[in-house]
Motif scaffolding. Structure first.
Motif, PDB file in Angstrom:
ATOM      1  N   VAL A  50       0.773  -1.218   0.029  1.00 24.42           N
ATOM      2  CA  VAL A  50      -0.090  -0.002  -0.013  1.00 24.42           C
ATOM      3  C   VAL A  50       0.920   1.352  -0.078  1.00 24.42           C
ATOM      4  O   VAL A  50       1.765   1.452   0.776  1.00 24.42           O
ATOM      5  CB  VAL A  50      -0.867   0.030   1.439  1.00 24.42           C
ATOM      6  N   GLY A  51       0.705   1.975  -0.946  1.00 26.38           N
ATOM      7  CA  GLY A  51       1.629   3.236  -1.151  1.00 26.38           C
ATOM      8  C   GLY A  51       0.840   4.365  -0.851  1.00 26.38           C
ATOM      9  O   GLY A  51       1.328   5.447  -0.753  1.00 26.38           O
ATOM     10  N   CYS A  52      -0.393   4.641  -0.686  1.00 22.49           N
ATOM     11  CA  CYS A  52      -1.147   5.637  -0.235  1.00 22.49           C
ATOM     12  C   CYS A  52      -2.685   5.273   0.239  1.00 22.49           C
ATOM     13  O   CYS A  52      -3.348   4.373  -0.466  1.00 22.49           O
ATOM     14  CB  CYS A  52      -1.406   6.662  -1.736  1.00 22.49           C
ATOM     15  N   ILE A  53      -3.016   6.016   1.169  1.00 22.26           N
ATOM     16  CA  ILE A  53      -4.205   5.719   1.816  1.00 22.26           C
ATOM     17  C   ILE A  53      -5.266   6.751   1.574  1.00 22.26           C
ATOM     18  O   ILE A  53      -4.731   7.981   2.221  1.00 22.26           O
ATOM     19  CB  ILE A  53      -4.231   5.172   3.556  1.00 22.26           C
ATOM     20  N   VAL A  54      -6.461   6.567   1.113  1.00 22.05           N
ATOM     21  CA  VAL A  54      -7.295   7.582   0.818  1.00 22.05           C
ATOM     22  C   VAL A  54      -8.545   7.547   1.893  1.00 22.05           C
ATOM     23  O   VAL A  54      -9.029   6.400   1.967  1.00 22.05           O
ATOM     24  CB  VAL A  54      -8.138   7.514  -0.572  1.00 22.05           C
ATOM     25  N   LEU A  55      -8.959   8.625   2.557  1.00 18.27           N
ATOM     26  CA  LEU A  55      -9.997   8.579   3.377  1.00 18.27           C
ATOM     27  C   LEU A  55     -11.018   9.666   2.881  1.00 18.27           C
ATOM     28  O   LEU A  55     -10.670  10.718   2.642  1.00 18.27           O
ATOM     29  CB  LEU A  55      -9.309   9.022   4.904  1.00 18.27           C
ATOM     30  N   THR A  56     -12.295   8.814   2.886  1.00 11.78           N
ATOM     31  CA  THR A  56     -13.285   9.765   2.248  1.00 11.78           C
ATOM     32  C   THR A  56     -14.692   9.378   2.999  1.00 11.78           C
ATOM     33  O   THR A  56     -14.672   8.804   3.910  1.00 11.78           O
ATOM     34  CB  THR A  56     -13.524   9.633   0.666  1.00 11.78           C
ATOM     35  N   GLY A  57     -15.708  10.317   2.766  1.00 15.07           N
ATOM     36  CA  GLY A  57     -16.776  10.090   3.320  1.00 15.07           C
ATOM     37  C   GLY A  57     -18.094   9.729   2.206  1.00 15.07           C
ATOM     38  O   GLY A  57     -17.732   9.242   1.227  1.00 15.07           O
ATOM     39  N   SER A  58     -19.168  10.577   2.382  1.00 15.57           N
ATOM     40  CA  SER A  58     -20.300  10.503   1.391  1.00 15.57           C
ATOM     41  C   SER A  58     -20.168  12.017   0.717  1.00 15.57           C
ATOM     42  O   SER A  58     -19.387  12.742   0.970  1.00 15.57           O
ATOM     43  CB  SER A  58     -21.560  10.336   2.080  1.00 15.57           C
ATOM     44  N   ALA A  59     -21.107  12.045  -0.112  1.00 14.98           N
ATOM     45  CA  ALA A  59     -21.152  13.356  -1.065  1.00 14.98           C
ATOM     46  C   ALA A  59     -21.639  14.328   0.027  1.00 14.98           C
ATOM     47  O   ALA A  59     -21.418  15.474  -0.258  1.00 14.98           O
ATOM     48  CB  ALA A  59     -22.321  13.049  -1.981  1.00 14.98           C
ATOM     49  N   LYS A  60     -22.729  14.014   0.771  1.00 13.94           N
ATOM     50  CA  LYS A  60     -23.029  15.086   1.938  1.00 13.94           C
ATOM     51  C   LYS A  60     -22.395  15.319   3.041  1.00 13.94           C
ATOM     52  O   LYS A  60     -22.138  16.447   3.590  1.00 13.94           O
ATOM     53  CB  LYS A  60     -24.491  14.628   2.420  1.00 13.94           C
ATOM     54  N   ALA A  61     -21.516  14.562   3.364  1.00 15.33           N
ATOM     55  CA  ALA A  61     -20.791  14.471   4.681  1.00 15.33           C
ATOM     56  C   ALA A  61     -19.482  13.784   4.814  1.00 15.33           C
ATOM     57  O   ALA A  61     -19.467  12.472   4.550  1.00 15.33           O
ATOM     58  CB  ALA A  61     -21.554  14.384   5.875  1.00 15.33           C
ATOM     59  N   PHE A  62     -18.287  14.323   4.767  1.00 12.99           N
ATOM     60  CA  PHE A  62     -17.152  13.662   4.857  1.00 12.99           C
ATOM     61  C   PHE A  62     -17.281  13.321   6.278  1.00 12.99           C
ATOM     62  O   PHE A  62     -17.430  11.957   6.731  1.00 12.99           O
ATOM     63  CB  PHE A  62     -15.868  14.556   5.009  1.00 12.99           C
ATOM     64  N   ALA A  63     -17.468  14.256   7.387  1.00  8.22           N
ATOM     65  CA  ALA A  63     -17.896  13.985   8.930  1.00  8.22           C
ATOM     66  C   ALA A  63     -18.207  15.004   9.471  1.00  8.22           C
ATOM     67  O   ALA A  63     -17.517  16.063   9.325  1.00  8.22           O
ATOM     68  CB  ALA A  63     -16.629  13.208   9.502  1.00  8.22           C
ATOM     69  N   ALA A  64     -19.540  14.997  10.058  1.00 13.71           N
ATOM     70  CA  ALA A  64     -20.045  16.376  10.824  1.00 13.71           C
ATOM     71  C   ALA A  64     -19.552  16.354  12.223  1.00 13.71           C
ATOM     72  O   ALA A  64     -20.416  17.000  12.960  1.00 13.71           O
ATOM     73  CB  ALA A  64     -21.677  15.961  10.374  1.00 13.71           C
ATOM     74  N   GLY A  65     -18.690  15.735  12.501  1.00 19.65           N
ATOM     75  CA  GLY A  65     -18.132  15.983  13.874  1.00 19.65           C
ATOM     76  C   GLY A  65     -18.032  14.835  14.571  1.00 19.65           C
ATOM     77  O   GLY A  65     -18.412  13.813  14.200  1.00 19.65           O
ATOM     78  N   ALA A  66     -17.669  14.936  15.822  1.00 20.14           N
ATOM     79  CA  ALA A  66     -17.309  14.058  16.638  1.00 20.14           C
ATOM     80  C   ALA A  66     -18.952  13.559  17.036  1.00 20.14           C
ATOM     81  O   ALA A  66     -19.821  14.435  16.841  1.00 20.14           O
ATOM     82  CB  ALA A  66     -16.822  13.994  17.995  1.00 20.14           C
ATOM     83  N   ASP A  67     -19.278  12.598  17.725  1.00 18.77           N
ATOM     84  CA  ASP A  67     -20.747  12.166  17.954  1.00 18.77           C
ATOM     85  C   ASP A  67     -21.178  12.808  19.043  1.00 18.77           C
ATOM     86  O   ASP A  67     -20.850  12.359  20.345  1.00 18.77           O
ATOM     87  CB  ASP A  67     -20.703  10.395  18.093  1.00 18.77           C
ATOM     88  N   ILE A  68     -21.938  13.689  18.821  1.00 16.51           N
ATOM     89  CA  ILE A  68     -22.582  14.596  20.037  1.00 16.51           C
ATOM     90  C   ILE A  68     -23.266  13.682  20.990  1.00 16.51           C
ATOM     91  O   ILE A  68     -23.096  13.770  22.064  1.00 16.51           O
ATOM     92  CB  ILE A  68     -23.031  15.689  19.479  1.00 16.51           C
TER      93      ILE A  68
END
Ligand code: CAA
Length: 258
Positions: A50-68
């Protein structure tokens, strides 16, 4: 890599794609997400293919924060004894280059997660911010530090104190993201960049990353000295011989990651 519940992990040649997958909660980062992202990333980091790791989310949200909802009932001793969020630091310590592909909301912990990655690409729909203050808390995964280093005090202070968000264009202007691409192209562009990185010599890419990251930790003199040592060290690799021979022979290099 099969037993994760909150993330998806795929391999595409030398690129690994890690997708946050809690769509109903806009990828809110609970402790399970933290454990799974960290475990998956560290496992991929140990894999020499593995030469590169891509981190992604959805179209609407990469992440809306820590879980409140998960944080809401905690008290000081709960947070202190469990050392809440500290495992996220390990994401910043992997040696393999990482790339965050951000579409939609990257708020609070989501913005911090993106900033823990080495390259940050945004879609034109991306929204960044550290709105914790509106919840009566402050950033907790390094946002007050990494945002300030990325965009400077003026914007970091305003974002952290008012909770206002910035769009992709402002984020690019401020230096938070390397590039903005149309939403439909984000994943394709992210994978293209990742393949380019993964096509380089892995140990040399690790040293380049280590050297850039060092600039956040030390003085200019010490940082340049560190870079010089690593620059000398790359001459111990077969890939330096190959890369320079290939240039002289007017052909594409074939790196062996040795
Ligand atoms: N934690 C837990 N759940 C969340 C969440 C979060 N951070 N963000 C969104 N959700 C949930 C919502 O509660 C909602 O769940 P229900 O359907 O069960 O009610 C679901 O995801 C969809 O969210 P919305 O209905 O709110 O979607 P929207 O499109 O109307 O609004 C939004 C989107 C503006 C991003 C809004 O969800 C929002 O403001 N989210 C919180 C953003 C925030 O404050 N983030 C910082 C968190 S604190 C932190 O991250 C600390 C740190 O430094 C680590």
């Amino acid at each position: 890599t099969d037993s994760y519940e909150t993330i998806l992990v795929e391999r595409k040649g030398r690129v690994a794609l890690l997708t946050l997958n809690r769509p109903k909660a806009l990828n809110a980062l609970n402790l399970q997400v933290m454990r799974e992202v960290v475990a998956a990333t560290e496992a991929l980091d140990r894999d020499p293919d593995v030469g590169c790791i891509v981190l992604t989310g959805s179209a609407k949200a990469f992440a809306a924060g820590a879980d409140i909802k998960e944080m809401s009932p905690q008290n000081y001793l709960d947070m202190y004894l469990s050392d809440w969020f500290t495992a996220w630091d390990r994401l910043g310590q992997v040696r393999t280059p990482t790339l965050a592909a951000v579409s939609g909301y990257a708020l609070g912990g989501g913005c911090e997660l993106a900033m823990l990655c080495d390259i940050l690409l945004a879609s034109d729909t991306a929204v960044f911010g550290q709105p914790e203050i509106k919840l009566g808390v402050i950033p907790g995964i390094g946002g007050s530090q990494r945002l300030t280093r990325a965009v400077g005090k003026a914007k970091a202070m305003e974002l952290c104190l008012t909770g206002r968000t910035m769009d992709a264009e402002e984020a690019e202007r401020a230096g938070l993201v390397s590039r903005v691409v149309p939403a439909d192209d984000l994943l394709g562009e992210a994978l293209t960049v990742a393949e380019t990185v993964a096509g380089m010599s892995l140990p040399v890419a690790m040293m380049a990353k280590e050297s850039v990251n060092r600039s956040f930790e030390t003085t200019l003199t010490e940082g340049v000295r560190f870079e010089r040592r690593l620059f000398h060290a790359v001459f111990a690799t077969a890939d330096q011989k190959e890369g320079m021979s290939a240039f002289t022979e007017k052909r594409a290099p074939k790196f062996t990651h040795r």
